[in-house]
Design an enzyme around this catalytic site. Structure first.
Site, PDB file in Angstrom:
ATOM      1  N   LYS A  39    -152.789  96.979  52.872  1.00 10.93           N
ATOM      2  CA  LYS A  39    -153.691  96.051  52.167  1.00 10.93           C
ATOM      3  C   LYS A  39    -153.526  94.625  52.674  1.00 10.93           C
ATOM      4  O   LYS A  39    -154.486  93.873  52.781  1.00 10.93           O
ATOM      5  CB  LYS A  39    -153.454  96.154  50.660  1.00 10.93           C
ATOM      6  CG  LYS A  39    -153.809  97.522  50.127  1.00 10.93           C
ATOM      7  CD  LYS A  39    -153.685  97.628  48.646  1.00 10.93           C
ATOM      8  CE  LYS A  39    -153.736  99.095  48.204  1.00 10.93           C
ATOM      9  NZ  LYS A  39    -154.908  99.833  48.660  1.00 10.93           N
ATOM     10  N   GLY A  40    -152.281  94.264  53.001  1.00 12.57           N
ATOM     11  CA  GLY A  40    -152.050  92.914  53.509  1.00 12.57           C
ATOM     12  C   GLY A  40    -152.747  92.700  54.838  1.00 12.57           C
ATOM     13  O   GLY A  40    -153.499  91.736  55.019  1.00 12.57           O
ATOM     14  N   ASN A  42    -155.178  94.406  56.196  1.00 15.27           N
ATOM     15  CA  ASN A  42    -156.641  94.488  56.061  1.00 15.27           C
ATOM     16  C   ASN A  42    -157.203  93.172  55.518  1.00 15.27           C
ATOM     17  O   ASN A  42    -158.243  92.684  55.980  1.00 15.27           O
ATOM     18  CB  ASN A  42    -157.035  95.617  55.100  1.00 15.27           C
ATOM     19  CG  ASN A  42    -156.646  96.988  55.621  1.00 15.27           C
ATOM     20  OD1 ASN A  42    -156.449  97.172  56.810  1.00 15.27           O
ATOM     21  ND2 ASN A  42    -156.518  97.944  54.719  1.00 15.27           N
ATOM     22  N   GLU A 136    -148.000  95.790  47.571  1.00 10.91           N
ATOM     23  CA  GLU A 136    -147.398  96.839  48.407  1.00 10.91           C
ATOM     24  C   GLU A 136    -146.063  96.419  49.022  1.00 10.91           C
ATOM     25  O   GLU A 136    -145.489  97.189  49.781  1.00 10.91           O
ATOM     26  CB  GLU A 136    -148.361  97.245  49.530  1.00 10.91           C
ATOM     27  CG  GLU A 136    -149.520  98.081  49.047  1.00 10.91           C
ATOM     28  CD  GLU A 136    -150.345  98.684  50.173  1.00 10.91           C
ATOM     29  OE1 GLU A 136    -150.926  99.746  49.959  1.00 10.91           O
ATOM     30  OE2 GLU A 136    -150.426  98.080  51.266  1.00 10.91           O
ATOM     31  N   ASN A 179    -159.127  96.349  40.342  1.00 11.87           N
ATOM     32  CA  ASN A 179    -160.136  97.387  40.135  1.00 11.87           C
ATOM     33  C   ASN A 179    -159.937  97.901  38.713  1.00 11.87           C
ATOM     34  O   ASN A 179    -159.132  97.371  37.950  1.00 11.87           O
ATOM     35  CB  ASN A 179    -160.058  98.478  41.216  1.00 11.87           C
ATOM     36  CG  ASN A 179    -158.760  99.260  41.166  1.00 11.87           C
ATOM     37  OD1 ASN A 179    -158.025  99.234  40.164  1.00 11.87           O
ATOM     38  ND2 ASN A 179    -158.446  99.960  42.238  1.00 11.87           N
ATOM     39  N   GLY A 213    -166.614  99.395  41.952  1.00 16.55           N
ATOM     40  CA  GLY A 213    -167.180 100.344  42.922  1.00 16.55           C
ATOM     41  C   GLY A 213    -168.691 100.193  42.998  1.00 16.55           C
ATOM     42  O   GLY A 213    -169.215  99.086  43.111  1.00 16.55           O
ATOM     43  N   THR A 239    -161.964 103.585  52.363  1.00 12.50           N
ATOM     44  CA  THR A 239    -160.660 102.964  52.647  1.00 12.50           C
ATOM     45  C   THR A 239    -160.848 101.537  53.172  1.00 12.50           C
ATOM     46  O   THR A 239    -161.598 101.316  54.117  1.00 12.50           O
ATOM     47  CB  THR A 239    -159.880 103.788  53.695  1.00 12.50           C
ATOM     48  OG1 THR A 239    -159.908 105.158  53.326  1.00 12.50           O
ATOM     49  CG2 THR A 239    -158.440 103.315  53.796  1.00 12.50           C
ATOM     50  N   ASP A 243    -160.060  95.719  50.136  1.00 13.20           N
ATOM     51  CA  ASP A 243    -159.407  94.656  50.915  1.00 13.20           C
ATOM     52  C   ASP A 243    -160.447  93.756  51.588  1.00 13.20           C
ATOM     53  O   ASP A 243    -160.268  92.541  51.674  1.00 13.20           O
ATOM     54  CB  ASP A 243    -158.500  95.272  51.986  1.00 13.20           C
ATOM     55  CG  ASP A 243    -157.454  96.171  51.371  1.00 13.20           C
ATOM     56  OD1 ASP A 243    -156.998  95.871  50.255  1.00 13.20           O
ATOM     57  OD2 ASP A 243    -157.110  97.187  52.000  1.00 13.20           O
ATOM     58  N   GLY A 278    -162.179 104.332  58.739  1.00 12.05           N
ATOM     59  CA  GLY A 278    -160.960 103.558  58.953  1.00 12.05           C
ATOM     60  C   GLY A 278    -160.879 102.365  58.022  1.00 12.05           C
ATOM     61  O   GLY A 278    -161.785 102.111  57.218  1.00 12.05           O
TER      62      GLY A 278
END
Ligand code: RIB
Length: 304
Positions: A39-40, A42, A136, A179, A213, A239, A243, A278
């Site tokens: 996540k960082g 991205n 994370e 979320n 979403g 995915t 982010d 990706g």
């Protein structure tokens, strides 16, 4: 305003499956691909592609050089990333035929971030700079505390939700992005409107951005609360969409845009992201996103 993203770096192994594997089941994937993620990482790439300078701090193992290359290629400053004797963080991700994912995360080098590393890194930043965090890496609570003491604007994407989340000093956070899972973990309710109201009332963020979403986004800052619609696009892989949203939203803030414009660009960029396979590889840049907004047609991107 300088932007520091202190965050995770992962090697993602993505298995395309018909459905997410069930307990006791053995499933043959359709194919497998290897991507850069975390996540960082991205979010740093999203911020850079959105046209802002960003410094990434974090840790990888000797097997993580590909992640540094990907960050550098996107224009992210990586001189604050340390290589340590640990395995690089990595994931096993299943993506099903609807584009939904299930992620198994091994923290590795992301979980050996300790206070001394944080203290020496934050020395290079000061009042008014932005500190971007996700959930994370180790020592997130300490990062929030020390960043706030330096007068940095703390922007926290509370993803993924875990038991530690409720212990963090979230009253020091300026922008809280959640979320529905993270929002309900923190607010104790599943109702989106109530989540935003409760988080603001608890002082967990001066502004709260709740992503829903396909149902869009709910924004609140104590003075106003409004919903922002999502775009209808064909979904290949979700995915990294959260982010991308976070990175573009914060880049919009750094560019001096109002909340509505930040949400517009963030929502559009995340919509483009889900049409591609990706994580980091699927993040658009600011120009593509602007073109999508003005024409409504999707740009090309990596296929699964
Ligand atoms: O948000 C997507 C990311 O979550 C993936 O890139 C994976 O590494 C996990 O951290």
């Amino acid at each position: 305003m300088k932007i520091l993203d202190f965050g995770s770096l992962n090697l993602d192994t993505v298995y395309r499956v018909d459905h997410i594997v069930q307990p006791g089941e053995t499933l043959l994937p359709l194919f497998v691909r290897s991507y850069c993620g975390g996540k960082g990482l991205n979010q740093s790439i999203a911020i850079a592609r959105a046209g802002c300078q960003v410094f990434h701090a974090g840790r990888v193992g000797p097997d993580g050089s590909r992640l540094l290359d990907q960050l550098k290629e996107a224009g992210v400053d990586v001189h604050l990333v340390e290589t340590v004797e640990a395995r690089t963080g990595h994931t096993v991700i299943q993506v099903d035929s609807q584009g939904q994912n299930a992620i198994l995360l091994f923290g590795g080098a992301n979980r050996v971030i300790e206070k001394t590393f944080i203290d020496r890194t934050l020395k290079g930043f000061r009042k008014g700079d932005m500190l971007v965090l996700q959930n994370e890496i180790s020592e997130v609570a300490y990062l929030i505390q020390r960043g706030s003491e330096r007068g940095m604007r703390i922007c926290f994407n509370a993803s993924p939700a875990d038991a530690a989340l409720v212990q963090y000093p979230l009253h020091l956070v300026h922008t809280l992005l959640v979320n529905e899972i993270e929002g309900s973990t923190l607010a104790g309710t599943d109702d989106p409107d109530r989540i935003v109201d409760v988080l603001i009332a608890q002082g967990y963020g001066k502004e709260v951005v709740l992503t829903l979403g396909k149902r869009g986004v709910l924004f609140g800052d104590g003075k106003r609360k409004f919903r922002f619609k999502s775009f209808s696009v064909p979904v290949v892989d979700t995915t990294g969409a959260g982010d991308t949203f976070t990175g573009f939203y914060l880049a919009g803030v750094a560019r001096g845009l109002d909340a509505e414009s930040c949400l517009l660009y963030a929502t559009a960029a995340a919509s483009i992201c889900v049409t591609r396979a990706g994580a980091a590889e699927s993040i658009p840049d600011w120009e593509e996103t602007a073109a999508f907004l003005s024409s409504g047609s999707l740009p090309d991107g990596p296929k699964p």
